[in-house]
Design a protein around this motif. Structure first.
Motif, PDB file in Angstrom:
ATOM      1  N   ARG A  73     -38.832  36.873   7.959  1.00  0.00           N
ATOM      2  CA  ARG A  73     -38.746  35.978   6.809  1.00  0.00           C
ATOM      3  C   ARG A  73     -39.157  34.565   7.211  1.00  0.00           C
ATOM      4  O   ARG A  73     -38.695  34.026   8.214  1.00  0.00           O
ATOM      5  CB  ARG A  73     -37.321  35.974   6.259  1.00  0.00           C
ATOM      6  CG  ARG A  73     -37.130  35.163   5.024  1.00  0.00           C
ATOM      7  CD  ARG A  73     -35.724  35.386   4.508  1.00  0.00           C
ATOM      8  NE  ARG A  73     -34.755  35.161   5.557  1.00  0.00           N
ATOM      9  CZ  ARG A  73     -34.250  33.962   5.833  1.00  0.00           C
ATOM     10  NH1 ARG A  73     -34.618  32.916   5.136  1.00  0.00           N
ATOM     11  NH2 ARG A  73     -33.369  33.814   6.801  1.00  0.00           N
ATOM     12  N   ALA A  75     -39.442  30.553   7.305  1.00  0.00           N
ATOM     13  CA  ALA A  75     -38.495  29.462   7.110  1.00  0.00           C
ATOM     14  C   ALA A  75     -38.949  28.587   5.942  1.00  0.00           C
ATOM     15  O   ALA A  75     -40.134  28.515   5.626  1.00  0.00           O
ATOM     16  CB  ALA A  75     -38.388  28.618   8.376  1.00  0.00           C
ATOM     17  N   PRO A  76     -38.025  27.929   5.264  1.00  0.00           N
ATOM     18  CA  PRO A  76     -38.422  27.053   4.156  1.00  0.00           C
ATOM     19  C   PRO A  76     -39.321  25.924   4.637  1.00  0.00           C
ATOM     20  O   PRO A  76     -39.117  25.356   5.713  1.00  0.00           O
ATOM     21  CB  PRO A  76     -37.079  26.531   3.632  1.00  0.00           C
ATOM     22  CG  PRO A  76     -36.114  26.744   4.736  1.00  0.00           C
ATOM     23  CD  PRO A  76     -36.579  27.950   5.476  1.00  0.00           C
ATOM     24  N   TYR A 242     -26.639  22.563  -0.212  1.00  0.00           N
ATOM     25  CA  TYR A 242     -27.600  23.499   0.388  1.00  0.00           C
ATOM     26  C   TYR A 242     -26.943  24.294   1.521  1.00  0.00           C
ATOM     27  O   TYR A 242     -27.177  25.502   1.651  1.00  0.00           O
ATOM     28  CB  TYR A 242     -28.801  22.718   0.907  1.00  0.00           C
ATOM     29  CG  TYR A 242     -29.841  23.569   1.588  1.00  0.00           C
ATOM     30  CD1 TYR A 242     -30.730  24.340   0.854  1.00  0.00           C
ATOM     31  CD2 TYR A 242     -29.939  23.607   2.979  1.00  0.00           C
ATOM     32  CE1 TYR A 242     -31.682  25.122   1.468  1.00  0.00           C
ATOM     33  CE2 TYR A 242     -30.893  24.387   3.607  1.00  0.00           C
ATOM     34  CZ  TYR A 242     -31.757  25.143   2.850  1.00  0.00           C
ATOM     35  OH  TYR A 242     -32.694  25.924   3.474  1.00  0.00           O
ATOM     36  N   CYS A 246     -26.467  28.357   1.805  1.00  0.00           N
ATOM     37  CA  CYS A 246     -26.932  29.119   2.972  1.00  0.00           C
ATOM     38  C   CYS A 246     -25.825  30.021   3.503  1.00  0.00           C
ATOM     39  O   CYS A 246     -26.081  31.167   3.903  1.00  0.00           O
ATOM     40  CB  CYS A 246     -27.415  28.168   4.062  1.00  0.00           C
ATOM     41  SG  CYS A 246     -28.967  27.321   3.704  1.00  0.00           S
ATOM     42  N   ALA A 249     -25.528  32.983   1.156  1.00  0.00           N
ATOM     43  CA  ALA A 249     -26.627  33.925   1.368  1.00  0.00           C
ATOM     44  C   ALA A 249     -26.423  34.733   2.638  1.00  0.00           C
ATOM     45  O   ALA A 249     -26.721  35.935   2.685  1.00  0.00           O
ATOM     46  CB  ALA A 249     -27.957  33.172   1.406  1.00  0.00           C
ATOM     47  N   ALA A 250     -25.927  34.112   3.695  1.00  0.00           N
ATOM     48  CA  ALA A 250     -25.681  34.832   4.946  1.00  0.00           C
ATOM     49  C   ALA A 250     -24.569  35.859   4.780  1.00  0.00           C
ATOM     50  O   ALA A 250     -24.645  36.965   5.325  1.00  0.00           O
ATOM     51  CB  ALA A 250     -25.347  33.833   6.055  1.00  0.00           C
ATOM     52  N   LEU A 276     -28.050  33.089  11.250  1.00  0.00           N
ATOM     53  CA  LEU A 276     -28.728  33.034   9.958  1.00  0.00           C
ATOM     54  C   LEU A 276     -28.616  31.653   9.330  1.00  0.00           C
ATOM     55  O   LEU A 276     -29.603  31.092   8.833  1.00  0.00           O
ATOM     56  CB  LEU A 276     -28.144  34.092   9.026  1.00  0.00           C
ATOM     57  CG  LEU A 276     -28.458  35.549   9.350  1.00  0.00           C
ATOM     58  CD1 LEU A 276     -27.741  36.479   8.388  1.00  0.00           C
ATOM     59  CD2 LEU A 276     -29.958  35.812   9.302  1.00  0.00           C
ATOM     60  N   VAL A 277     -27.412  31.088   9.330  1.00  0.00           N
ATOM     61  CA  VAL A 277     -27.224  29.782   8.697  1.00  0.00           C
ATOM     62  C   VAL A 277     -27.976  28.704   9.474  1.00  0.00           C
ATOM     63  O   VAL A 277     -28.578  27.789   8.882  1.00  0.00           O
ATOM     64  CB  VAL A 277     -25.727  29.453   8.594  1.00  0.00           C
ATOM     65  CG1 VAL A 277     -25.511  28.064   8.010  1.00  0.00           C
ATOM     66  CG2 VAL A 277     -25.025  30.487   7.720  1.00  0.00           C
ATOM     67  N   ASP A 280     -31.651  28.850   8.542  1.00  0.00           N
ATOM     68  CA  ASP A 280     -31.942  28.359   7.197  1.00  0.00           C
ATOM     69  C   ASP A 280     -31.748  26.849   7.077  1.00  0.00           C
ATOM     70  O   ASP A 280     -32.473  26.183   6.331  1.00  0.00           O
ATOM     71  CB  ASP A 280     -31.051  29.066   6.173  1.00  0.00           C
ATOM     72  CG  ASP A 280     -31.421  30.530   6.017  1.00  0.00           C
ATOM     73  OD1 ASP A 280     -32.560  30.892   6.391  1.00  0.00           O
ATOM     74  OD2 ASP A 280     -30.591  31.310   5.540  1.00  0.00           O
ATOM     75  N   ALA A 281     -30.760  26.294   7.776  1.00  0.00           N
ATOM     76  CA  ALA A 281     -30.457  24.874   7.640  1.00  0.00           C
ATOM     77  C   ALA A 281     -31.229  24.000   8.609  1.00  0.00           C
ATOM     78  O   ALA A 281     -31.279  22.783   8.421  1.00  0.00           O
ATOM     79  CB  ALA A 281     -28.954  24.641   7.838  1.00  0.00           C
TER      80      ALA A 281
END
Length: 370
Positions: A73, A75-76, A242, A246, A249-250, A276-277, A280-281
Motif C-alpha cells: 500500500r 503511503a499518503p 488524523y 489512523c 484504521a489499524a 501500521l500507525v 500512516d502518520a
C-alpha cells in the motif's frame, strides 16, 4: 430432346473433398503459435483478471489471466517542498530597543511641536520650546516613530520549551521557531503554536475484532510527538484527528485478542498496531513510538453470549481437572492395595472397587470443593 447438365469438380479439389457450398468461401490457415500468444494486460493486475483480446480472423477465444500479487500500500502523498525549516527571527532585545526608540521619538516630536504639557516639560527637565505646532513634518515624524514602536513591541514573543511557532505570511510557509526566551518575530506573519513535546493519548473505546471476527471494544494508549511541524500543521487539517483515524484504521486491520489471552498475543498485536500507525502518520510529520491496547472487552451486543461461553469453558476445564484427579487417586489406591497384598481381587471385584472409590472421591471433592 433432353438436356443433361453435368457438374464438374475443380482440379484443385481432390476426388474425396466435397464441393463448396458457398461460392466465395475462403480458408485461412491459422499458425499454432497465434493461439497461445499472450498480449500485454490492458488493465493492472490489482484491478481484476485481465482478458486477452480476441484476434479478428484467427478464431482465438478470449482467455482469463490470473491476477498477480497486489503490491504494498502506497503511503499518503505530501508536498515534498513542505519541510520544516528554521524561521528568521531576532533577539527580543532588538524588538525592545525598536519599541523604546519609537516611543522616545513620539515624545520628542510632541516636544518639538510644542504640545507637550508644561508639567511634563518640568518633570523631564526639558528646555522650553515654543514649537511651530502640528504640521505635515510633525505628522510624518509621528507616523514613522509610531510604526517603529508598533513593530518593535508588536513583534515580541516568548518561546517556551516544548513549544514551537509555525509562521505563515500571505498563505506561504515562512519557517518554524523552536528557540526559547524573548524573541522578535515579524508582526505581519500568522503564528500557529504547536506542541512538540512527547505526548501520550488514551483514546475512548474503539471498535475492533479478534482472530475469529468477534466484535470487541479496545482502548489504546498512543505515545507520539510532532517531528515536522510544517507537515503536521499544513499537511493535514488537524494532525490529532488524523492520528486518531489512523489508530481506528489499524484496529480494523489487526486482530486483537480478548481479555484473558496470552501476553505474547497482546504484545504482537501492539507491535503490529505500532508499525501500521507509524507508517500512516510518518508522512505528515508525526512520530509514533508505541500503540498498546490497555483495555480489551467484548462489544455490548456479544458480551452476554461470550460471558456465558467463557463460564462454560471454565466449568468444563474445572470438571476435567477434577475427573483427572479422581482417576489418578483411584488408580493409585488400587495399585497400592494390590502391591501390598492387602486384597486379592479378580476383574469383577476390581471393577466394583474402582466404582465405589470413584463415587467416594467425587462426593468428597464436591463437599470440600476443589
Amino acid at each position: 430432346m433432353s438436356t443433361t447438365t453435368t457438374s464438374q469438380t475443380p482440379e484443385s479439389e481432390g476426388p474425396g473433398r466435397p464441393a463448396r457450398l458457398i461460392q466465395n468461401e475462403a480458408t485461412t490457415e491459422i499458425p499454432v503459435h497465434l493461439l497461445f500468444r499472450d498480449e500485454p494486460d490492458p488493465v493492472p493486475p490489482a484491478l481484476g483478471p485481465a482478458v486477452v483480446a480476441r484476434r479478428q480472423g484467427t478464431g482465438e477465444q478470449p482467455r482469463f489471466r490470473r491476477p498477480g500479487p497486489v503490491g504494498p500500500r502506497a503511503a499518503p502523498e505530501v508536498d515534498p517542498d513542505l519541510v520544516e525549516r528554521a524561521a528568521r527571527v531576532l533577539p527580543g532585545a532588538a524588538g525592545l530597543l525598536a519599541g523604546v526608540c519609537g516611543a522616545a521619538g513620539c515624545a520628542v516630536n510632541t516636544w518639538w511641536a510644542g504640545v507637550l504639557p508644561p508639567l511634563a516639560v518640568r518633570a523631564l527637565r526639558l528646555p522650553a520650546y515654543a514649537g511651530a505646532g502640528l504640521g505635515p513634518a510633525q505628522w510624518a515624524a509621528y507616523a514613522g516613530a509610531g510604526a517603529l514602536g508598533l513593530f518593535g513591541f508588536g513583534g515580541l514573543a516568548r518561546g517556551r520549551t516544548g513549544r514551537a511557532w509555525v509562521l505563515g505570511l500571505f498563505g506561504r510557509y515562512r519557517g518554524t521557531v523552536r528557540r526559547t526566551g524573548l524573541l522578535w518575530v515579524n508582526p505581519l506573519v500568522l503564528r500557529s503554536r504547536v506542541d512538540v513535546r512527547l505526548r501520550h493519548w488514551r483514546g475512548e473505546p474503539m471498535p475492533a475484532a479478534d482472530g475469529n471476527g468477534v466484535a470487541l471494544r479496545v482502548v489504546v494508549l498512543v505515545v507520539w510527538r510532532v517531528r515536522d511541524t510544517a507537515r503536521a500543521t499544513l499537511g493535514v487539517e488537524d494532525h490529532e484527528t488524523y492520528l486518531r483515524e489512523c489508530v481506528e484504521a489499524a484496529l480494523a486491520r489487526v486482530p486483537v485478542e480478548a481479555a484473558g489471552a496470552a501476553r505474547g498475543a497482546a504484545g504482537a498485536a501492539g507491535d503490529a498496531l505500532t508499525r501500521l500507525v507509524a507508517a500512516d502518520a510518518g508522512p505528515v510529520g508525526l512520530e509514533v513510538f508505541s500503540v498498546r491496547p490497555v483495555r480489551v472487552e467484548y462489544a455490548p451486543e456479544v458480551a452476554a453470549v461470550m460471558t456465558r461461553r467463557r463460564i462454560a469453558a471454565l466449568d468444563a476445564r474445572h470438571r476435567a481437572s477434577v475427573l483427572t484427579s479422581v482417576v489418578d487417586s483411584v488408580e493409585d489406591t488400587v495399585a497400592r492395595l494390590t502391591m501390598r497384598g492387602l486384597v486379592d481381587l479378580d476383574d469383577r471385584e476390581r471393577k466394583a472397587l474402582v466404582k465405589d472409590l470413584t463415587v467416594a472421591f467425587c462426593s468428597g471433592r464436591g463437599e470440600t470443593g476443589p
